[in-house]
Motif scaffolding. Sequence first.
Motif, PDB file in Angstrom:
ATOM      1  N   LYS A   1      96.587  13.150  31.829  1.00  0.00           N
ATOM      2  CA  LYS A   1      96.552  11.829  31.194  1.00  0.00           C
ATOM      3  C   LYS A   1      96.787  11.917  29.689  1.00  0.00           C
ATOM      4  CE  LYS A   1      94.114   9.620  34.889  1.00  0.00           C
ATOM      5  NZ  LYS A   1      92.971   8.925  35.413  1.00  0.00           N
ATOM      6  N   CYS A   2      96.672  13.134  29.110  1.00  0.00           N
ATOM      7  CA  CYS A   2      97.177  13.352  27.762  1.00  0.00           C
ATOM      8  C   CYS A   2      97.410  14.845  27.577  1.00  0.00           C
ATOM      9  CB  CYS A   2      96.280  12.742  26.697  1.00  0.00           C
ATOM     10  SG  CYS A   2      94.929  13.725  26.192  1.00  0.00           S
TER      11      CYS A   2
ATOM     12  N   ILE B   1      96.948  13.269  36.463  1.00  0.00           N
ATOM     13  CA  ILE B   1      97.479  12.040  37.068  1.00  0.00           C
ATOM     14  C   ILE B   1      97.955  12.421  38.469  1.00  0.00           C
ATOM     15  CG2 ILE B   1      99.168  10.175  36.866  1.00  0.00           C
ATOM     16  CD1 ILE B   1      99.489  10.902  33.889  1.00  0.00           C
TER      17      ILE B   1
ATOM     18  N   THR C   1      97.793   4.741  32.523  1.00  0.00           N
ATOM     19  CA  THR C   1      98.122   5.953  33.270  1.00  0.00           C
ATOM     20  C   THR C   1      98.021   7.174  32.367  1.00  0.00           C
ATOM     21  OG1 THR C   1      99.603   4.614  34.583  1.00  0.00           O
ATOM     22  CG2 THR C   1      99.892   6.980  34.764  1.00  0.00           C
ATOM     23  N   GLY C   2      98.432   7.036  31.124  1.00  0.00           N
ATOM     24  CA  GLY C   2      98.373   8.182  30.231  1.00  0.00           C
ATOM     25  C   GLY C   2      98.591   7.807  28.779  1.00  0.00           C
TER      26      GLY C   2
ATOM     27  N   GLY D   1     101.140   2.464  31.146  1.00  0.00           N
ATOM     28  CA  GLY D   1     100.627   2.269  32.507  1.00  0.00           C
ATOM     29  C   GLY D   1     100.982   0.910  33.077  1.00  0.00           C
TER      30      GLY D   1
ATOM     31  N   TYR E   1      92.435   8.523  24.313  1.00  0.00           N
ATOM     32  CA  TYR E   1      92.090   9.079  25.626  1.00  0.00           C
ATOM     33  C   TYR E   1      90.640   8.744  25.969  1.00  0.00           C
ATOM     34  CZ  TYR E   1      91.206  12.363  29.398  1.00  0.00           C
ATOM     35  OH  TYR E   1      90.849  12.902  30.603  1.00  0.00           O
TER      36      TYR E   1
ATOM     37  N   VAL F   1      90.673   6.072  28.978  1.00  0.00           N
ATOM     38  CA  VAL F   1      90.802   6.735  30.291  1.00  0.00           C
ATOM     39  C   VAL F   1      89.445   6.790  30.978  1.00  0.00           C
ATOM     40  CG1 VAL F   1      91.345   8.913  31.438  1.00  0.00           C
ATOM     41  CG2 VAL F   1      92.847   8.046  29.660  1.00  0.00           C
TER      42      VAL F   1
END
Length: 441
Positions: free
Chosen positions: A212-213, A224, A292-293, A384, A437, A441
Amino acid sequence: MKVAKFGGTSMANASCIEKVKNVVFADQDIHYVVVSAPGKREKTDTKITDLLYKCNDSIKYGQSVKEAFKPVADRFYTIIEELGIEFDISGEINTIRKNISEGASLDYIVSRGEYLSAKIAAAYFGWDFIDAIELVKFDEDGNFDAELTNKVTAKKLKGIKNAVIPGFYGVLPCGSVKTFSRGGSDISGAIIARAVNADIYENWTDVDGFMKCDPRLVENAELIDVLTYKELRELSYMGANVLHPDSIFPVRKSDIPINIKNTFNPSAKGTFIVPTTHFFDGKYKREDSIITGVAGKKDFIGIALEKSMMNNELGFGRRVLNVIEDNGLSFEHMPSGVDTLTVIVDGHKLSEELLKKVIFEIENVCEPDSIHVIRDLALVAVVGHGMTSKSGTAYKVFESLAKADINIKMIDQGSSELNIIIAIEGKDYEKAISALYNGLV
Ligand code: ADP
Ligand code: ASP
Ligand code: MG
């Protein structure tokens, strides 16, 4: 049937190549393997492709070809010796040296890492070697010719059960080697997958999948499971360089999913990259999430213009962009106000000299009241499908950055609502990625 591409991280030395062979031989569905040039063996090492760029520079500065090419030749000799195979590569090395002495192009020189890597892997597997110049075609202008390539490659591979193919390059109509941009072996793998109509394109690297990062910036970043081609393009263009952003174009023609896998942990299921959100079902099910990221890149330059009544001046933006285009540059973003406009350009493509020329030309054709340069910008993106038509994502982005005391220089959201891009000062880059993040996330 599968096509598997192994990156430089998987081809770095004999023990990695042994793992590659184990992966390939454990799965009878893998018929075609695309390889990169050997990458870094440890953090401080140099990738073969970088050694080849250096070799080209050293020759320009007067070093003999033999000396300049030695570090590259030595790495390949070591790999063969450690693999313990009976394979004499000295003839190939001599031919390459001779071609370089006779003035071979930069693209030829830097492509030799992939060429030799594939030669060795083919010998080690006991498979055919097929040179990428027989398959991957560019036109006279140097543009990749997708349809010709697909036709030629499909025909050539039809009668060949197993083959190793070098990534990263192809050929121009005149017969000279032409490379893709850096990281381009990912595109080569996708080209082969399309041509043989593979069920899946496996892309083997040194991480368990797409995180995700960037895992180098945030420890234990989550994996992911599934992302779409579009999300992949946004994330990889914005710096998540696990996979080249252009890799999706060949596979998109036949909706072939991509699976990122780890050569050093082959049982991990990796990340699947699927054509659209319609695939989020059954095998490719993914948890609902807003983003998503997160990804980002440093070293952008902003050229900020101010002119009274700019909004009324017909053609102002076009004239600015003409100057950018005439100087071979493309702009990344162009935020504007009533009387202000900023063009953001990749700093790697803008030398001091070129910057001066661009400013001079903009002053001439646009006569702004002021023009100033904003150096050392970084761009960070949250990406995302989950944020489409939902409120609150931008709020969380700004809250996360504010809490980390990061000043925002520009904001951009595409109409597809797939991403929010923020410009910040370069010094805040790492802090921003981890703030976003942790906040989203
Ligand atoms: P290869 O040699 O297999 O082509 P690359 O070095 O091109 O490998 O890509 C893999 C690397 O990408 C990983 O080692 C990791 O450091 C880096 N990377 C950057 N962003 C991400 C991300 N979001 N997820 C996973 N890896 C990432
Ligand atoms: N070897 C090339 C590079 O380092 C291509 C690749 O690895 O995909 O950019
Ligand atoms: Mg790569």
